[in-house]
Design a protein around this motif. Structure first.
Motif, mmCIF file in Angstrom:
data_model
loop_
_atom_site.group_PDB
_atom_site.id
_atom_site.type_symbol
_atom_site.label_atom_id
_atom_site.label_comp_id
_atom_site.label_asym_id
_atom_site.label_seq_id
_atom_site.Cartn_x
_atom_site.Cartn_y
_atom_site.Cartn_z
ATOM 1 N N ALA B 460 0.839 -1.198 0.000
ATOM 2 C CA ALA B 460 0.000 0.000 0.000
ATOM 3 C C ALA B 460 0.877 1.252 0.000
ATOM 4 O O ALA B 460 0.624 2.211 -0.714
ATOM 5 N N ARG B 461 1.944 1.197 0.789
ATOM 6 C CA ARG B 461 2.832 2.346 0.890
ATOM 7 C C ARG B 461 3.527 2.621 -0.434
ATOM 8 O O ARG B 461 3.582 3.753 -0.908
ATOM 9 N N VAL B 462 4.037 1.566 -1.054
ATOM 10 C CA VAL B 462 4.737 1.730 -2.333
ATOM 11 C C VAL B 462 3.807 2.362 -3.352
ATOM 12 O O VAL B 462 4.164 3.309 -4.045
ATOM 13 N N GLN B 463 2.575 1.838 -3.425
ATOM 14 C CA GLN B 463 1.674 2.351 -4.447
ATOM 15 C C GLN B 463 1.267 3.781 -4.151
ATOM 16 O O GLN B 463 1.312 4.634 -5.033
ATOM 17 N N LEU B 464 0.893 4.048 -2.907
ATOM 18 C CA LEU B 464 0.383 5.381 -2.613
ATOM 19 C C LEU B 464 1.500 6.429 -2.631
ATOM 20 O O LEU B 464 1.448 7.400 -3.363
ATOM 21 N N LEU B 465 2.527 6.205 -1.821
ATOM 22 C CA LEU B 465 3.588 7.205 -1.726
ATOM 23 C C LEU B 465 4.396 7.283 -3.018
ATOM 24 O O LEU B 465 4.846 8.341 -3.410
ATOM 25 N N GLY B 466 4.552 6.120 -3.662
ATOM 26 C CA GLY B 466 5.301 6.134 -4.911
ATOM 27 C C GLY B 466 4.643 7.003 -5.959
ATOM 28 O O GLY B 466 5.302 7.717 -6.695
ATOM 29 N N HIS B 467 3.313 6.973 -6.007
ATOM 30 C CA HIS B 467 2.634 7.774 -7.013
ATOM 31 C C HIS B 467 2.472 9.216 -6.610
ATOM 32 O O HIS B 467 2.502 10.096 -7.453
#
Lengths: 374, 559
Positions: B460-467
């Motif tokens: 979840a972190r990768v997807q949210l913060l990454g974007h």
């Protein structure tokens, strides 16, 4: 005889200065000849064996590394290569102390840049007795007419004391023979150090080196072939070697504003190191200089396979047009125009006219600025 | 001088690697492989410099040029200018996950094709899909009615399988770009632009956060029951008398039947024991245990790389197999209790056809969900031509597993003393905390969830913060705030609305709306239309699928 052979080679390869033959050795054996009148200046690239000088030279000057022998310890062949940068012959014989003759090939890489600076590579320290003696006896010749000394330190070296000792002896020789030379120290192979420790270690070394170099002034850089630091260091070195660089930059700015270019770069011809540049707005990619340099050097390597040489390039699409062309005898220019409505011909004419102006600029500064002389 | 280079080498070396903010580790032993080691980045679109999200960083692009150039300077045998390991960016870490199933790191294939046999691929798909949604299937069948439930499971399996097939094929229909490294969100971005990218991110997050909330509720539940079992075991208390149950050694309880009579904490009245009272005060399923979990799991969520947790993937498989064993054993002991009443509920049985069946479809949407990573899973298949066949077999196995467990639990539920309506949203709740077999199941599941939870948090972190920020770990504060929000949601739900069936069906229907129903069908319609191959039957069929998806979501709120 020996002289006429060399002269023929001169015309063909346009070599740098010759060095006097060592006293006591037969004249023909290592291809020495008498020095000529216009003393070309040298750039010495020195450092311990294995510190990365050959790779560095190969990368900056786009030379193939002709490795006939592996670098498993310095072999006699490698050491002789270091000696023979200025030789005119393609082969030479070496008579050693016992009387055996060995014949070796010479690397045909007489690297010249910035007009008439010639690059000499020397392994410094760590050789056997033969080299040690030779180096000491030839010291004056080696260090005469030096414009720039670039000393490479391997950051991973375990013999810091010895490295510093050799560095200091080189500095002594410089002080004696070419006290006007500029000194640059490269702390190389920094990629092998942990990222968070790099600044610290470099600062330490820099302080030590500055202290040891007194009364001479040295500039230090930290470099690695695996990031942009090597390119930046050499660009800074080249930048400091250009005598009238401020004036050049001002003229470049005027030129760019007149032709309404987005960015204008001036490259050194052999290495495509950026000498100066002007940009009229922020560019996104900070690595673009090195990337362009690498692309063009790669292209030059391909051209050389066909015995062709790179002259100019135009890249155009609906958003921009870029022109890379020969500018003066020692430089290339790259002009980036983002207005696609300006036809190529217009920009090329502008470049041609600017060329004449910049050549005059080089010549005006006369014989005392021998760097940019023809 | 130029002879050193051999003429057979390409002008521009072709090698492979992806550079992306995100975390795959390829380790080579032989030096030969080092020289062939991949470093490739997609050609940057230099015309459109206003791209908000850069797929390739400037650093990587510069390194790429450097490596190209250096490789031209030496012979292939020379090792001097080959990029050392510490300089080449580590290959992207590839995680496959199904929100309620397993999550683990995928071993990347190095030669450009996968090495997994069909059997391994089928097993991996089955393994990824299987997970905690099993616990709610019997409840779903109960909500839908037995016959309806069975039919719905099969039909949903077929429907999601078809949509999965569409997802897999969607990549091959694109001929304008090189899609070899694309995953499904990239396909959505291709067709729908940045709206597609952001919406697929949103729905993916809905499913992930929904799954994490479910996990928190279940973990609190299992931890509570485990604690209670241990406490009762130590103090030799048997508390099954207080709750409606079957009164024998294979006891099954009906926890929610206490609404008319005494509350669940009725043991307070019967045992005037201060020790038990204290325990019940400090160890309450909805008041304290969820909070204890915070101390355990919140630190784990802040790790930069969860590769440590992905090693425990085997626990998921073991848990599922154990559940199957448990259910079989219980069914053997309890026997079958089935009566068919078609439309009218009786005291102990539910009708065969009920109007609450959308609740089952909602749960099943998430139970059959693998559309976000099916492309990656199938890429590793050795024989790519068998992809569709393997996918169908995997889905069939999953459907069979769900049918098996659902049928056995529902059928063996002892109906004469207890009503079928008692089947809990988590069927393990129907076994008392003193039951040893289910205690073991709870322990397995507890450990498995504790290892999957940080992985889901990482994804979840990768997807949210990454974007949003372009960096998967912008600073400890961003990460901490995100984790607090997620954990807070979990704790709140565990305290006030611990109905996992409800949470699963809402998040499943919402997330499935995009990934399962709308996107695959819409993309197929659009690509057919672009190729002018769109016919009326196909259009009608796929629009019908989209309508089904919408109906699925809307019905969750009304039925």
């Amino acid at each position: 005889m020996e002289e006429s052979d060399s002269e023929k080679k001169t015309e063909k390869e346009n070599l740098g200065p010759r060095v006097e033959p060592p006293l006591g050795e037969p004249e023909g054996s290592l291809g020495w000849a008498m020095p000529n009148a216009t003393m070309k200046k040298k750039v010495l690239l020195m450092g311990k064996s294995g510190s990365g000088k050959t790779s560095m030279r190969s990368i900056i000057f786009a030379n193939y590394i002709a490795r006939d022998t592996r670098r498993l310890g310095a072999t006699i062949l490698d050491r002789i290569h270091s000696l023979q940068i200025n030789s005119s012959l393609s082969t030479y014989s070496l008579v050693d102390s016992v009387g055996n003759t060995k014949t070796f090939d010479v690397e045909h890489s007489h690297v010249r840049f910035l007009g008439n600076l010639v690059l000499n590579l020397w392994d410094c320290g760590g050789q056997d007795n033969f080299m040690e003696n030779y180096f000491t006896s030839q010291r004056d010749n080696i260090f005469r007419n030096v414009e720039v000394l670039i000393y490479v330190f391997d950051v991973e070296s375990r013999e810091l004391e010895k490295d510093m000792h050799y560095y200091q002896s080189c500095l002594e020789a410089i002080l004696q023979n070419s006290p006007e030379a500029k000194i640059f120290c490269l702390v190389h192979k920094m990629d092998l150090v942990q990222e968070d420790q790099r600044d610290l270690i470099f600062k330490e070394r820099e302080e030590d080196l500055k202290r040891l170099s007194r009364p001479l002034e040295c500039s230090c850089f930290r470099t690695s072939i695996w990031d942009e630091t090597l390119y930046k260091a050499w660009s800074s070195i080249v930048y400091q070697l250009i005598p009238n660089v401020q004036q050049l930059e001002m003229n470049l700015r005027n030129f760019a504003e007149i032709i309404e270019a987005d960015e204008v770069l001036l490259f050194e011809r052999a290495t495509f190191l950026v000498i100066s540049h002007y940009q009229c707005k922020e560019q996104r990619d900070a690595h673009r200089f090195e990337k362009i340099s690498n692309i063009i050097k790669q292209f030059k390597l391909s051209c050389s396979k066909l015995a062709a040489s790179f002259q100019s390039m135009e890249v155009r699409n609906s958003n921009f047009a870029a022109f890379i062309d020969i500018f003066t005898s020692n430089t290339y220019v790259m002009v980036v125009m983002s207005d696609p409505s300006i036809p190529s011909a217009a920009t090329l004419i502008n470049i041609r006219n600017a060329r004449k102006h910049f050549e005059k600029l080089e010549r005006v500064d006369g014989p005392k600025q021998c760097l940019l002389m023809r | 001088m130029a002879n050193v280079d051999s003429d057979s080498r390409h002008l521009i070396s072709e090698e492979e690697n992806e550079v992306h903010p995100g975390p795959m580790n390829i380790q080579f032993d032989s030096s030969d492989l080092r020289s062939k080691r991949p470093f490739y980045i997609e050609p940057t679109n230099i015309v459109n410099v206003n791209d908000v999200i850069q797929k390739v960083s400037d650093h990587a692009s510069a390194m790429n040029k450097r490596i190209h150039y250096y490789s031209r300077l030496t012979t292939p045998a020379d090792k001097a200018l080959i990029a050392p390991d510490h300089v080449v960016p580590a290959p992207e870490e590839c995680y496959v996950y199904s929100p309620l199933g397993s999550a683990y790191k995928l071993q990347s294939y190095t030669e450009g094709y996968g090495k997994n046999t069909s059997l391994v691929t089928i097993f991996m798909i089955w393994n990824t899909m299987m997970g905690t949604s099993i616990l709610s299937i019997p409840w779903g069948i109960k909500q839908a009615g037995f016959t309806t439930g069975m039919c719905v499971i099969v039909l949903m399996g077929l429907l999601t399988l078809y949509c999965c097939y569409r997802v897999v094929k969607s990549r091959t229909l694109i001929c304008t770009s090189d899609t070899t490294t694309w995953e499904y969100p990239d396909v959505c971005k291709h067709y729908f632009g940045s709206f597609g990218q952001w919406s697929s991110l949103l729905f993916s997050l809905v499913s992930l956060i929904g799954a994490m909330i479910v996990y928190w509720v279940l973990m609190s539940n299992f931890l509570f029951n485990t604690g209670k079992f241990i406490f009762n075991f130590i103090h030799h208390i048997n508390d099954t008398d207080t709750i409606l149950n079957t009164n024998n050694s294979n006891s099954v309880i009906c926890p929610s039947a206490g609404s008319g009579g005494h509350p669940n904490n009725g043991s307070l009245i019967l045992y005037n024991d201060t020790e038990v009272q204290q325990f019940e005060k400090w160890w309450s399923k909805s008041k304290t245990v969820p909070l204890y979990l915070i101390g355990l799991l919140l630190p784990l969520l802040n790790f930069k790389s969860p590769s440590f947790f992905s090693k425990f993937n085997i626990l998921g498989t073991v848990s599922v197999l154990y559940l199957i064993f448990l259910v079989t054993l219980k069914a053997i002991r309890l026997g079958f209790h089935l009566e068919f009443h078609w439309f009218v509920p009786t005291e102990f049985f539910v009708p065969e056809i009920r109007f609450e069946f959308p609740q089952l479809t909602g749960v099943l949407t998430l139970a059959f969900f693998i559309h976000n990573c099916i492309i990656t899973l199938l890429k590793n298949n050795k024989n790519q031509e068998n992809n569709v066949r393997d996918l169908c077999m995997a889905y069939m196995l999953v459907t069979l597993t769900y049918l098996y467990i659902g049928f056995l639990v529902f059928a063996s539920f002892p109906s004469p003393p207890l009503s079928k309506d008692c089947i809990e949203q988590n069927f393990l709740d129907n076994f008392p905390s003193g039951d040893t077999l289910s205690f073991i199941a709870r322990i397995f599941l507890l450990f498995q969830m504790m290892t999957v939870y940080p992985l889901l948090g990482y994804l979840a972190r990768v997807q949210l913060l990454g974007h949003i920020f372009g960096d998967i770990y912008p600073s400890i504060f961003h990460v901490l705030i995100l984790n607090l929000v997620i954990v807070g949601a979990g704790v709140t739900m565990a305290c006030f609305y611990p109905n996992i069936g409800g949470i699963i069906r809402y998040s499943g229907a919402a997330c499935g709306l995009a990934f399962v129903f709308i996107y695959p069908s819409l993309i197929y319609i659009i690509s057919l239309h672009q190729e002018e191959r769109l016919t009326w039957p196909k259009l009608v069929f796929h629009v019908f699928i989209i309508i089904l998806g919408l109906a699925n979501l809307i019905a969750q709120f009304f039925m």
